[in-house]
Design a protein around this motif. Structure first.
Motif, PDB file in Angstrom:
ATOM      1  N   THR A  58      34.613  35.738  54.025  1.00 40.57           N
ATOM      2  CA  THR A  58      33.837  34.367  53.777  1.00 40.57           C
ATOM      3  C   THR A  58      34.373  33.451  54.694  1.00 40.57           C
ATOM      4  OG1 THR A  58      33.540  34.941  51.400  1.00 40.57           O
ATOM      5  CG2 THR A  58      33.178  32.726  52.058  1.00 40.57           C
ATOM      6  N   THR A  60      36.596  33.459  57.112  1.00 41.99           N
ATOM      7  CA  THR A  60      36.980  33.442  58.447  1.00 41.99           C
ATOM      8  C   THR A  60      35.860  33.480  59.355  1.00 41.99           C
ATOM      9  OG1 THR A  60      39.013  34.591  57.759  1.00 41.99           O
ATOM     10  CG2 THR A  60      38.009  35.195  59.985  1.00 41.99           C
ATOM     11  N   HIS A 139      47.931  37.929  59.673  1.00 41.12           N
ATOM     12  CA  HIS A 139      46.820  36.938  59.539  1.00 41.12           C
ATOM     13  C   HIS A 139      47.343  35.824  60.083  1.00 41.12           C
ATOM     14  CE1 HIS A 139      42.920  35.522  58.192  1.00 41.12           C
ATOM     15  NE2 HIS A 139      43.069  35.591  56.947  1.00 41.12           N
ATOM     16  N   GLN A 142      45.194  32.411  59.538  1.00 42.03           N
ATOM     17  CA  GLN A 142      45.562  31.794  57.964  1.00 42.03           C
ATOM     18  C   GLN A 142      46.581  30.960  57.860  1.00 42.03           C
ATOM     19  OE1 GLN A 142      43.619  31.999  55.102  1.00 42.03           O
ATOM     20  NE2 GLN A 142      44.957  30.538  54.399  1.00 42.03           N
ATOM     21  N   PRO A 287      39.820  34.829  48.798  1.00 42.36           N
ATOM     22  CA  PRO A 287      39.169  34.528  47.610  1.00 42.36           C
ATOM     23  C   PRO A 287      40.782  34.890  46.500  1.00 42.36           C
ATOM     24  CG  PRO A 287      38.697  36.779  48.203  1.00 42.36           C
ATOM     25  CD  PRO A 287      39.330  36.076  49.510  1.00 42.36           C
TER      26      PRO A 287
HETATM   27  N1   CP Z   1      41.326  33.584  53.482  1.00 37.51           N
HETATM   28  C1   CP Z   1      40.395  34.532  54.140  1.00 37.51           C
HETATM   29  O1   CP Z   1      40.700  35.230  55.237  1.00 37.51           O
HETATM   30  O2   CP Z   1      39.285  34.604  53.683  1.00 37.51           O
HETATM   31  P1   CP Z   1      38.295  35.491  54.013  1.00 37.51           P
HETATM   32  O3   CP Z   1      38.679  36.662  53.669  1.00 37.51           O
HETATM   33  O4   CP Z   1      36.922  35.012  53.117  1.00 37.51           O
HETATM   34  O5   CP Z   1      37.700  35.277  55.399  1.00 37.51           O
END
Ligand code: CP
Length: 326
Positions: A58, A60, A139, A142, A287
């Motif tokens: 969502t 990213t 990640h 993030q 999420p």
């Molecule tokens: N925090 C994060 O990476 O969210 P998504 O998985 O929705 O991209």
């Protein structure tokens, strides 16, 4: 300020030096200010980013795509399922060919034991920078947004502040271990005393733990591991509690689910937050499994900074894209 980031990949959190991360943060705050003032900042006019996804997203996807448009360029959303990868396109072919079409290749590939290797093989073959939108090990974007958020809430001098990176129970799926691994690598460089808290079966990769210890030693901070959620939360300035899979212990999905069930009491709730400092912040990359991993009262409550944290993905990513793809 470090200015040699043009053409560089960002795959692991330590790919950029501390000084280079500071440059990224400075640029990110400048871009955040420009967006708030509606000032144009088209540093990547006519540039195109490939966004290759092997896994759902969502934040990213939304933040990379919006970020490229705000920088005057374009982001091409490419789902691996819709490509010829399953029919034989190799990492070398993706890297060499996409590197000729695109000015940057961003990839999300979280498959355990596969994702990080995939990104590195693409990067070896690509003339354009490869950006890690999350793999099985890291990640980094993030983590940059998290660092930016912590500094906004707690100041740029983070020495003597305690951050707990805690495992939390979730029932939805076995989440990657990339977020806690990125946090324990990056945060010691910025002065935070990090406590990693998890049940014994949820250990992180031994080589990442060694690197985290080395970073803490180098920067004169503490890094400790506990196996008790309450102990981890005690006197924390920053509570970062999320679920991850027992992947180092077992890659077997059924066995992993059995192990996970034992720790359903590892939830972030109001009572646990009281163990942290009164002005502690609560963070989560989202999420989240609401009322399983964290109560609504905490995630929507006064300690929570999860929406600012999600917003900062946009600014941090724009900074890295402008610096590496410009
Ligand atoms: N925090 C994060 O990476 O969210 P998504 O998985 O929705 O991209």
């Amino acid at each position: 300020m470090q200015t040699n980031l043009h053409g560089r990949d960002l795959i692991g959190d330590l790919d950029f030096t501390k000084e280079e991360v500071e440059t990224v943060l400075d640029v990110a705050w400048d871009l955040k200010r420009k967006r708030a003032l509606n000032e144009p900042h088209a540093y990547l006019r006519d540039k195109v980013l490939a966004m290759l996804f092997f896994f759902s997203s969502t934040r990213t996807r939304g933040s990379f795509e919006a970020g490229m448009a705000q920088l005057g360029g374009h982001a091409a959303f490419i789902e691996s399922k819709s490509t010829q990868i399953a029919h034989g396109d190799t990492e070398k072919e993706i890297g060499d060919i996409f590197g000729r079409y695109f000015d940057g290749i961003a990839i999300r590939h979280c498959d355990w034991g596969i994702g990080n290797r995939y990104l590195n093989l693409v990067a070896e073959a690509s003339r354009s920078p490869v950006l890690n939108m999350q793999c099985d090990m890291y990640h980094p974007f993030q983590c940059l947004a998290d660092l930016m958020t912590i500094m906004e809430k707690k100041g740029r001098d983070l020495r003597k502040k305690k951050m707990v990176v805690s495992w939390a129970y979730a029932a939805s799926y076995s989440k990657p271990i990339s977020v806690p691994q990125s946090l324990i690598l990056q945060m010691p460089r910025f002065g935070l005393d990090v406590t990693l808290s998890h049940p014994p079966e949820f250990a992180l990769m031994p080589e990442i733990m060694e690197q985290a210890q080395a970073q803490a030693k180098k920067y004169g901070t503490s890094f400790e591991v506990v196996h008790d959620m309450d102990e981890g939360f005690k006197d924390a300035d920053i509570v970062y509690a999320k679920s991850w899979g027992p992947l180092v212990f077992t890659a077997d999905i059924e066995k992993g689910a059995e192990v996970t069930k034992k720790y359903a009491s590892w939830i972030t709730n109001e009572k646990r937050m009281e163990l942290a400092k009164e002005d502690a912040i609560y963070m989560h990359p989202l999420p989240a499994d609401r009322n399983i991993e964290v109560t609504d009262g905490v995630i929507d409550g006064p300690h929570s900074v999860v929406f600012d944290e999600a917003e900062n993905r946009l600014h941090a990513q724009k900074a890295v894209m402008a610096l590496t793809m410009g």
